[in-house]
Each structure stands twice: as structure tokens, then as C-alpha cells.
Motif scaffolding. Structure first.
Motif, PDB file in Angstrom:
ATOM      1  N   ASP A  42      -2.082  -1.396 -27.308  1.00 51.36           N
ATOM      2  CA  ASP A  42      -1.569  -0.775 -26.081  1.00 51.36           C
ATOM      3  C   ASP A  42      -1.817  -1.662 -24.866  1.00 51.36           C
ATOM      4  O   ASP A  42      -0.935  -1.811 -24.003  1.00 51.36           O
ATOM      5  N   ILE A  43      -2.999  -2.262 -24.767  1.00 55.07           N
ATOM      6  CA  ILE A  43      -3.301  -3.141 -23.637  1.00 55.07           C
ATOM      7  C   ILE A  43      -2.400  -4.369 -23.663  1.00 55.07           C
ATOM      8  O   ILE A  43      -1.867  -4.796 -22.626  1.00 55.07           O
ATOM      9  N   THR A  44      -2.218  -4.945 -24.844  1.00 50.64           N
ATOM     10  CA  THR A  44      -1.339  -6.102 -24.960  1.00 50.64           C
ATOM     11  C   THR A  44       0.089  -5.756 -24.566  1.00 50.64           C
ATOM     12  O   THR A  44       0.774  -6.544 -23.899  1.00 50.64           O
ATOM     13  N   VAL A  46       1.060  -3.449 -22.415  1.00 48.37           N
ATOM     14  CA  VAL A  46       1.123  -3.311 -20.953  1.00 48.37           C
ATOM     15  C   VAL A  46       1.125  -4.678 -20.281  1.00 48.37           C
ATOM     16  O   VAL A  46       1.897  -4.932 -19.340  1.00 48.37           O
ATOM     17  N   LEU A  47       0.265  -5.588 -20.749  1.00 46.10           N
ATOM     18  CA  LEU A  47       0.198  -6.926 -20.147  1.00 46.10           C
ATOM     19  C   LEU A  47       1.504  -7.692 -20.347  1.00 46.10           C
ATOM     20  O   LEU A  47       1.974  -8.390 -19.430  1.00 46.10           O
ATOM     21  N   LEU A  48       2.091  -7.570 -21.526  1.00 41.35           N
ATOM     22  CA  LEU A  48       3.377  -8.233 -21.766  1.00 41.35           C
ATOM     23  C   LEU A  48       4.466  -7.689 -20.850  1.00 41.35           C
ATOM     24  O   LEU A  48       5.314  -8.438 -20.353  1.00 41.35           O
ATOM     25  N   THR A  49       4.433  -6.378 -20.619  1.00 44.01           N
ATOM     26  CA  THR A  49       5.406  -5.771 -19.707  1.00 44.01           C
ATOM     27  C   THR A  49       5.227  -6.310 -18.293  1.00 44.01           C
ATOM     28  O   THR A  49       6.208  -6.628 -17.598  1.00 44.01           O
ATOM     29  N   SER A  87       3.208  -4.033  -5.062  1.00 38.09           N
ATOM     30  CA  SER A  87       3.136  -2.572  -5.191  1.00 38.09           C
ATOM     31  C   SER A  87       3.640  -2.122  -6.562  1.00 38.09           C
ATOM     32  O   SER A  87       3.054  -1.230  -7.187  1.00 38.09           O
ATOM     33  N   GLY A  88       4.716  -2.741  -7.050  1.00 35.31           N
ATOM     34  CA  GLY A  88       5.236  -2.373  -8.367  1.00 35.31           C
ATOM     35  C   GLY A  88       4.264  -2.712  -9.483  1.00 35.31           C
ATOM     36  O   GLY A  88       3.987  -1.879 -10.358  1.00 35.31           O
ATOM     37  N   ALA A  89       3.738  -3.939  -9.455  1.00 37.46           N
ATOM     38  CA  ALA A  89       2.768  -4.333 -10.481  1.00 37.46           C
ATOM     39  C   ALA A  89       1.485  -3.525 -10.370  1.00 37.46           C
ATOM     40  O   ALA A  89       0.896  -3.125 -11.386  1.00 37.46           O
ATOM     41  N   HIS A  95      -1.514   3.042 -13.419  1.00 36.10           N
ATOM     42  CA  HIS A  95      -1.108   4.192 -14.232  1.00 36.10           C
ATOM     43  C   HIS A  95      -1.037   3.899 -15.727  1.00 36.10           C
ATOM     44  O   HIS A  95      -1.102   4.829 -16.538  1.00 36.10           O
ATOM     45  N   ARG A  96      -0.934   2.634 -16.104  1.00 37.47           N
ATOM     46  CA  ARG A  96      -0.824   2.322 -17.521  1.00 37.47           C
ATOM     47  C   ARG A  96      -2.004   1.505 -18.054  1.00 37.47           C
ATOM     48  O   ARG A  96      -2.495   1.771 -19.151  1.00 37.47           O
ATOM     49  N   LEU A  97      -2.436   0.508 -17.299  1.00 33.15           N
ATOM     50  CA  LEU A  97      -3.504  -0.372 -17.789  1.00 33.15           C
ATOM     51  C   LEU A  97      -4.884   0.213 -17.551  1.00 33.15           C
ATOM     52  O   LEU A  97      -5.739   0.195 -18.446  1.00 33.15           O
TER      53      LEU A  97
END
Length: 254
Positions: A42-44, A46-49, A87-89, A95-97
Motif C-alpha cells: 500500500d505504501i509503495t 501511494v508513493l508511485l502515485t 497542496s495536491g501532493a 489522507h493516503r500515506l
């Protein structure tokens, strides 16, 4: 009389207790391993996104500045682009990472993940974890039977293969495609996209917009001459065509 039917006051055989302990330890070990793997995937993801989104944003900014904005982005535009990117990142990371970093993966969710990839478990592992939360409401015989059944079925299951990595792999391909697009644009475009990326990431800096022509190694630099002296000026000019003229503009101090 079977072991599960021993009277309450009679001690359970040591071999049986040792086997149950091994079952419990094995199940807990597999669940813990799955929880770690699920979190890593899951962390990977999010980071790829984040990487794909950031690179695509900067590449789009470079294309727009190079071919649609004469003279390049101004300070206000670069500041707005920087604010949108940060702000987007930041919103996505919070909210995800951040929840993945501070919250553990639920053991029941890990068990559900294992069973989705291994239908042969037939919900035995998930039922066991749910019954653990209501341990006082069921008899030892029923619970130990569930535990033994779950452990014996779990042995035949490749736990690591149960975690779905397909979405992460697809995102990896997306990142690779975006990186390839950036590399091709860097090689084929007469204007450097890295300059635009630097201007967007540091809107307060005085970085000159990317240009097809670059002038470097201007010599002799700042000098003072007396009237009548001759000054030889040299420079390296790249990006011009065979017929493009190169001129020198100068002015006197007075």
C-alpha cells in the motif's frame, strides 16, 4: 473419551497443549507477515502515485511554457503552479500515506486478504480471528478445533502470493511511461524541461525561461576600456540554425 470431552477439572495432556500453542504461534506469525506485506504494498502504491502525478504535472507545465506562453511563465503563474503542486501532493500524502505510516493493518483485514487469494481456506482463518474477539462466549473444544483446522489449511497456502500486487505493478508501468515521456521530451525538445521544473519548484528564484538558443562562456566578462581600445567578445552559442545571425548589443556608460 476424546480430549475435547475431558471434564473441566481434569488437566489437558501436555502434548495437546504444545500442539495448540504451535498452531497459535504459526497463525500469528503468518498474519503478522501478511500485515507487513500489505502495508508495504500500500505504501509503495501511494508513493508511485505521487511520483507519477508530480512528473506528469511538471512535464505538462514544461510543454505549456515552451510552446504556448511567449516569454515563459511569470512569477505569479509559477507561484500558483507551485501552490497547486504542493497542496495536491500534500493532501494526497496526508489522507493516503500518513494513515498507512501511523496505523497498523487490521489482523482481520490481513486474514481476509489471505483468504481472497486462497479459497481453500473456506473462511476458517477469518472465522478464527472473529471468534478470538468473543473467546469467552465459545467453548475450548470448539475454539481449538477451529484453530487446528485453520493452521492445517494455512500450511498449504502461499501467504505471500495472496497479497494482490496487480494495481501496484500497473502503477509501476505508469511511472515508467511518464519517465520515458520526460526523457524523450528532454532529448527531442530544443528547450530544456528541467529549467521549467526548476522554475515551478522554486518560483522565487530568478531562473531564466528555457530557450531554444543558449549563450554561455561569454568572454571577457566585465571590463573597463579607455576610449579607442578594441574589445574582442567571444561566446558559445548553441541551438541556432546555419543562417541565424549572432549579434552583440552594447552601450556606453554615458
Amino acid at each position: 473419551m476424546s480430549v475435547d470431552q475431558l471434564p473441566p477439572g481434569k488437566a489437558r495432556p501436555a502434548k495437546r497443549d504444545a500442539k495448540l500453542v504451535r498452531y497459535e504461534e504459526y497463525i500469528d506469525t503468518q498474519i503478522t507477515s501478511t500485515r507487513r506485506l500489505v502495508k508495504a504494498v500500500d505504501i509503495t502504491t501511494v508513493l508511485l502515485t505521487l511520483v507519477a502525478g508530480t512528473l506528469a504535472f511538471l512535464l505538462s507545465a514544461a510543454v505549456v511554457e515552451h510552446w504556448f506562453v511567449e516569454g515563459g511563465f511569470g512569477f505569479l503563474t509559477r507561484t500558483i503552479l507551485f501552490a497547486v503542486l504542493v497542496s495536491g501532493a500534500g493532501y494526497y500524502a496526508v489522507h493516503r500515506l500518513w494513515p498507512l505510516l501511523v496505523r497498523p493493518i487490521n489482523p482481520v483485514y490481513a486474514a481476509h486478504t489471505i483468504e481472497q487469494g486462497s479459497p481453500t481456506l473456506k473462511n476458517s482463518l477469518l472465522n478464527l480471528l472473529l471468534f478470538r474477539e468473543q473467546r469467552d462466549e465459545i467453548t475450548d473444544a470448539v475454539y481449538e478445533t477451529l484453530e487446528e483446522q485453520a493452521a492445517q489449511r494455512l500450511v498449504r497456502v502461499p501467504v505471500e502470493a495472496s497479497v494482490d500486487r496487480s494495481y501496484m505493478l500497473r502503477l509501476g508501468y505508469v511511472v515508467l511511461a511518464v519517465v520515458l515521456a520526460c526523457a524523450l521530451y528532454k532529448v527531442l525538445s530544443p528547450k530544456d524541461p528541467l529549467i521549467t521544473a526548476s522554475r515551478v519548484l522554486m518560483p522565487w528564484s530568478d531562473i531564466v525561461p528555457a530557450s531554444r538558443v543558449t549563450i554561455s562562456n561569454v568572454e571577457p566578462g566585465a571590463v573597463t576600456l579607455a576610449r579607442g581600445q578594441v574589445l574582442n567578445v567571444s561566446a558559445e552559442v548553441r541551438g541556432i540554425g546555419p543562417g541565424d545571425p549572432v549579434g552583440v548589443r552594447y552601450t556606453t556608460a554615458d
